[in-house]
Scaffold this motif. Structure first.
Motif, mmCIF file in Angstrom:
data_model
loop_
_atom_site.group_PDB
_atom_site.id
_atom_site.type_symbol
_atom_site.label_atom_id
_atom_site.label_comp_id
_atom_site.label_asym_id
_atom_site.label_seq_id
_atom_site.Cartn_x
_atom_site.Cartn_y
_atom_site.Cartn_z
ATOM 1 N N CYS A 1 3.478 35.727 -14.500
ATOM 2 C CA CYS A 1 4.145 34.317 -13.990
ATOM 3 C C CYS A 1 5.342 34.771 -12.968
ATOM 4 O O CYS A 1 5.552 33.877 -12.070
ATOM 5 N N SER B 1 1.578 28.352 -19.899
ATOM 6 C CA SER B 1 0.822 29.250 -20.602
ATOM 7 C C SER B 1 1.280 29.168 -22.054
ATOM 8 O O SER B 1 2.117 28.352 -22.266
ATOM 9 N N MET C 1 4.048 25.265 -13.884
ATOM 10 C CA MET C 1 3.615 26.711 -14.687
ATOM 11 C C MET C 1 3.670 26.329 -16.049
ATOM 12 O O MET C 1 4.509 25.949 -16.656
#
Ligand code: SF4
Length: 240
Positions: free
Chosen positions: A64, A3, A1
Motif C-alpha cells: 500500500c 485490504s 484503499m
C-alpha cells in the motif's frame, strides 16, 4: 484503499489524513464499551498473540505504502484492541524504518499498558491515544463493561507506566456519557487523576455514531465546554 489490514485514508478530525490499520479480528477486545462503533465484543480477551500473521500484515502495508500516498498518520485502530497483537512492535518498527515520512499513532483502551512488553512494542510510535472513561468502578462497569479482573486502577497505572516509559506524544481521551461520567463526583475524580498523571493534552469525546446500546446520548457542546473548564489546567481538544 482497502485490504484486510488497512482502510482509508480517512479524514480524521484529530489526525488529518489517516490510513487505518486493523490487526485484530472483528470484534476482539478486553472491553465491551456501550459506545463502541464496531458493535458488541464477541471475543473478550486479554491474551496477546499473533491474531493475523505479522509478516502478512507487513507485506500488505508495504504494497500500500510503496505508492507513497499523502498521509498525515498511519493509525492502529479498527475492529478491536490493537495492543492485543503480539507483532505490533515489529509492524511499527517496519513502518518507521521503511516509511519514516509517516507518523504512526496507536489508539488503545489502555488495558494492557501495565505490561512492559506492550510499552516496548509501542516505543517507536509517534503518538499514543489511550482512553480513560471512568475513575470510579461503578462508572467503569457501566461504560466500558470490562472483562473480569479489570478495574479503573488497571487502566490508570497502565497510563502511568506509558507516561514514564514512552518518549513520544500522549493524548488522553475521555468519552463522556451523560448521567454516568459527567457528574460532579466523577469530574472531581477525573481532575485528581489527571493532575497525578500530568498529561497535558486531554481530548473529550462524545457519541456521534450509534453505539451498542440504544439509550446512550451525546453530551451537548455547552456541557462539554463546562466540563472542559472544570477539569482545570489541561489542554482540551474537543472532537465536536
Ligand atoms: S475499547 Fe475500543 S474496540 Fe474495545 S469495545 Fe471499547 S471502543 Fe470498542
Amino acid at each position: 484503499m482497502k485490504s484486510k489490514y488497512y482502510y482509508g485514508p480517512i479524514r480524521s478530525r484529530r489526525l488529518g489524513r489517516s490510513l487505518g490499520v486493523d490487526v485484530i479480528p472483528f470484534k476482539t477486545c478486553s472491553l465491551d464499551c456501550i459506545y463502541c462503533e464496531c458493535g458488541p465484543t464477541n471475543c473478550s480477551t486479554l491474551e496477546r498473540k499473533e491474531y493475523f500473521p505479522t509478516a502478512e500484515i507487513i507485506r500488505s502495508l508495504d504494497s500500500c505504502l510503496k505508492s507513497k500516498p499523502a498521509l498525515d498518520f498511519i493509525t492502529f485502530a479498527g475492529s478491536g484492541e490493537p495492543t492485543l497483537h503480539s507483532g505490533l512492535g515489529k509492524i511499527i518498527s517496519f513502518l518507521k524504518e521503511s516509511y519514516p515520512q509517516y507518523q504512526v499513532a496507536v489508539i488503545t483502551n489502555a488495558t494492557l499498558l501495565q505490561d512492559d512488553q506492550v510499552i516496548r512494542d509501542l516505543q517507536k510510535a509517534d503518538l499514543i491515544i489511550p482512553s480513560l472513561d471512568a475513575v470510579s468502578r461503578e462508572a467503569f462497569e457501566k461504560i466500558n463493561r470490562p472483562m473480569t479482573g479489570l478495574s479503573p486502577e488497571t487502566i490508570i497505572s497502565g497510563i502511568q507506566n506509558l507516561k514514564e516509559n514512552f518518549s513520544g506524544d500522549i493524548w488522553l481521551e475521555i468519552f463522556l456519557v451523560p448521567g454516568i461520567n459527567d457528574t460532579q463526583e466523577e469530574l472531581a475524580l477525573f481532575k485528581e487523576v489527571l493532575e497525578k498523571l500530568g498529561i497535558r493534552k486531554v481530548q473529550l469525546n462524545t457519541l456521534d455514531r450509534p453505539g451498542v446500546v440504544d439509550w446512550i446520548q451525546p453530551i451537548s457542546k455547552e456541557e462539554m465546554e463546562r466540563i472542559a473548564s472544570s477539569l482545570g489546567n489541561v489542554e482540551i481538544v474537543r472532537k465536536l
